[in-house]
Motif scaffolding. Sequence first.
Motif, PDB file in Angstrom:
ATOM      1  N   THR A 177       0.811  -1.218   0.000  1.00 40.41           N
ATOM      2  CA  THR A 177       0.000   0.000   0.000  1.00 40.41           C
ATOM      3  C   THR A 177       0.846   1.270   0.000  1.00 40.41           C
ATOM      4  O   THR A 177       0.286   2.369  -0.039  1.00 40.41           O
ATOM      5  N   LEU A 178       2.155   1.140   0.032  1.00 43.27           N
ATOM      6  CA  LEU A 178       3.017   2.314   0.140  1.00 43.27           C
ATOM      7  C   LEU A 178       3.310   2.975  -1.196  1.00 43.27           C
ATOM      8  O   LEU A 178       3.485   4.200  -1.271  1.00 43.27           O
ATOM      9  N   ALA A 179       3.384   2.190  -2.254  1.00 36.14           N
ATOM     10  CA  ALA A 179       3.869   2.716  -3.529  1.00 36.14           C
ATOM     11  C   ALA A 179       2.972   3.829  -4.075  1.00 36.14           C
ATOM     12  O   ALA A 179       3.470   4.895  -4.486  1.00 36.14           O
ATOM     13  N   LEU A 180       1.657   3.611  -4.077  1.00 34.91           N
ATOM     14  CA  LEU A 180       0.755   4.593  -4.672  1.00 34.91           C
ATOM     15  C   LEU A 180       0.776   5.926  -3.936  1.00 34.91           C
ATOM     16  O   LEU A 180       0.966   6.976  -4.573  1.00 34.91           O
ATOM     17  N   PRO A 181       0.578   5.969  -2.608  1.00 34.45           N
ATOM     18  CA  PRO A 181       0.631   7.280  -1.941  1.00 34.45           C
ATOM     19  C   PRO A 181       2.003   7.937  -2.016  1.00 34.45           C
ATOM     20  O   PRO A 181       2.088   9.162  -2.154  1.00 34.45           O
ATOM     21  N   ALA A 182       3.078   7.146  -1.956  1.00 37.80           N
ATOM     22  CA  ALA A 182       4.410   7.739  -2.057  1.00 37.80           C
ATOM     23  C   ALA A 182       4.609   8.392  -3.424  1.00 37.80           C
ATOM     24  O   ALA A 182       5.128   9.519  -3.531  1.00 37.80           O
ATOM     25  N   ALA A 183       4.187   7.695  -4.487  1.00 41.17           N
ATOM     26  CA  ALA A 183       4.308   8.263  -5.830  1.00 41.17           C
ATOM     27  C   ALA A 183       3.447   9.514  -5.981  1.00 41.17           C
ATOM     28  O   ALA A 183       3.863  10.506  -6.597  1.00 41.17           O
ATOM     29  N   ALA A 184       2.236   9.483  -5.407  1.00 44.48           N
ATOM     30  CA  ALA A 184       1.345  10.643  -5.501  1.00 44.48           C
ATOM     31  C   ALA A 184       1.927  11.848  -4.779  1.00 44.48           C
ATOM     32  O   ALA A 184       1.862  12.983  -5.279  1.00 44.48           O
ATOM     33  N   VAL A 185       2.510  11.629  -3.603  1.00 56.06           N
ATOM     34  CA  VAL A 185       3.086  12.743  -2.844  1.00 56.06           C
ATOM     35  C   VAL A 185       4.296  13.325  -3.573  1.00 56.06           C
ATOM     36  O   VAL A 185       4.458  14.549  -3.664  1.00 56.06           O
ATOM     37  N   LEU A 186       5.156  12.473  -4.119  1.00 55.32           N
ATOM     38  CA  LEU A 186       6.312  12.968  -4.867  1.00 55.32           C
ATOM     39  C   LEU A 186       5.880  13.745  -6.108  1.00 55.32           C
ATOM     40  O   LEU A 186       6.439  14.814  -6.413  1.00 55.32           O
ATOM     41  N   LEU A 187       4.889  13.228  -6.823  1.00 54.35           N
ATOM     42  CA  LEU A 187       4.384  13.933  -7.993  1.00 54.35           C
ATOM     43  C   LEU A 187       3.756  15.269  -7.606  1.00 54.35           C
ATOM     44  O   LEU A 187       3.994  16.302  -8.260  1.00 54.35           O
ATOM     45  N   GLY A 188       2.950  15.248  -6.538  1.00 60.87           N
ATOM     46  CA  GLY A 188       2.325  16.485  -6.085  1.00 60.87           C
ATOM     47  C   GLY A 188       3.352  17.520  -5.668  1.00 60.87           C
ATOM     48  O   GLY A 188       3.225  18.718  -5.991  1.00 60.87           O
ATOM     49  N   LEU A 189       4.402  17.092  -4.954  1.00 62.92           N
ATOM     50  CA  LEU A 189       5.456  18.020  -4.542  1.00 62.92           C
ATOM     51  C   LEU A 189       6.153  18.620  -5.759  1.00 62.92           C
ATOM     52  O   LEU A 189       6.419  19.838  -5.798  1.00 62.92           O
TER      53      LEU A 189
END
Length: 358
Positions: free
Chosen positions: A219-231
């Motif tokens: 479950t970590l990959a999707l939120p981590a990718a979203a946060v990096l993209l958002g930043l």
Amino acid sequence: MAAPARAAARRAGGDAGARTVRAGLVCAVLGCALVLALTASVCLGSTDVPLPDVWSAVARGITGQDPAPGTQDLIVWRLRVPRALLAAVVGAGLGLVGTAVQALVRNPLADPYLLGISSGASLGAVAALVLGAGAGGALGLGLASAAFAGALASFALVWAFARRGGGFRPLRLVLAGVGIGQFLSGFTHYLVLQAGDEQRTHGALFWLMGSLGGAQWSTLALPAAAVLLGLAVLLARGRALNAVLMGDETAAGLGVDVARLRRELFVVTSMLTGVLVAVSGAIGFVGLMVPHACRMVVGGDHRRLLPVSALFGAVLLTVVDLVARTALPDQELPVGVVTSLVGAPALLYLLDRRLERA
């Protein structure tokens, strides 16, 4: 006149340089604090694990070795490390969303929770679960997509209400967000009660109050990718965010396409909120508190404020999750309960200060 102008420019440049150095130091301090918070989160719990055992388990997990027999490797690597990392990722995302939303609506009292964005994301996620769209994993891509759609729809509805009659009123936006958020929350709880399974209903209600108990490596990959993209997206628009704070007309005069920027921020903040709600439920007040605390230290320039807010949000939610797990014996508190106990007094303080200035 030329000499004073040059002197003023040098002072401005020196001040900007000093603030940049300060922001770098703050990021370094927050980075160290995050490492300490993550370490404490993994060590402490219903069963405390000594620090050497923690590092040994992490080293074996990173290198792909099998858990050592008779040790607590499974507790550390499969349960606590993913949960601690998820808390950091969600906290960073909430800090980013809060900073972006406050710039978008030019209101320091705005955050995804108060504006109803989190409520819309929760409704989308619960509807997906009840209707079966989230099958194949309660925290899968289908659930995140449904939460994103709910967040985007609720944000658009709140914005439409705030813009009725022309003009833009920040107070009306917050009131519309609170009203629509409460309506959506009521409908969400109705859907939960229709699940027909008492255990699932109890679990869903606990999740809606904010919970990181379902954290897994998958479950970590999707939120981590979203946060990096958002930043990355928000940092690229840092100058535009600074300009928007001065008003739409001023920003347009500085060459900012305000309508396009607003559409981008709608999508980015809704995407982040939807993904975060899908993995952690609705956690309130983090997006409200974090930007304020960071502005007091590094100022309002979003090129510095965004990374500092992400780091501070990660530290804050990691600590909050640790408190939620360890505050009561043999019982875990929802993360949203802890953030509300801290965030509600902070909101009242901000309201009081705004009334004094009025």
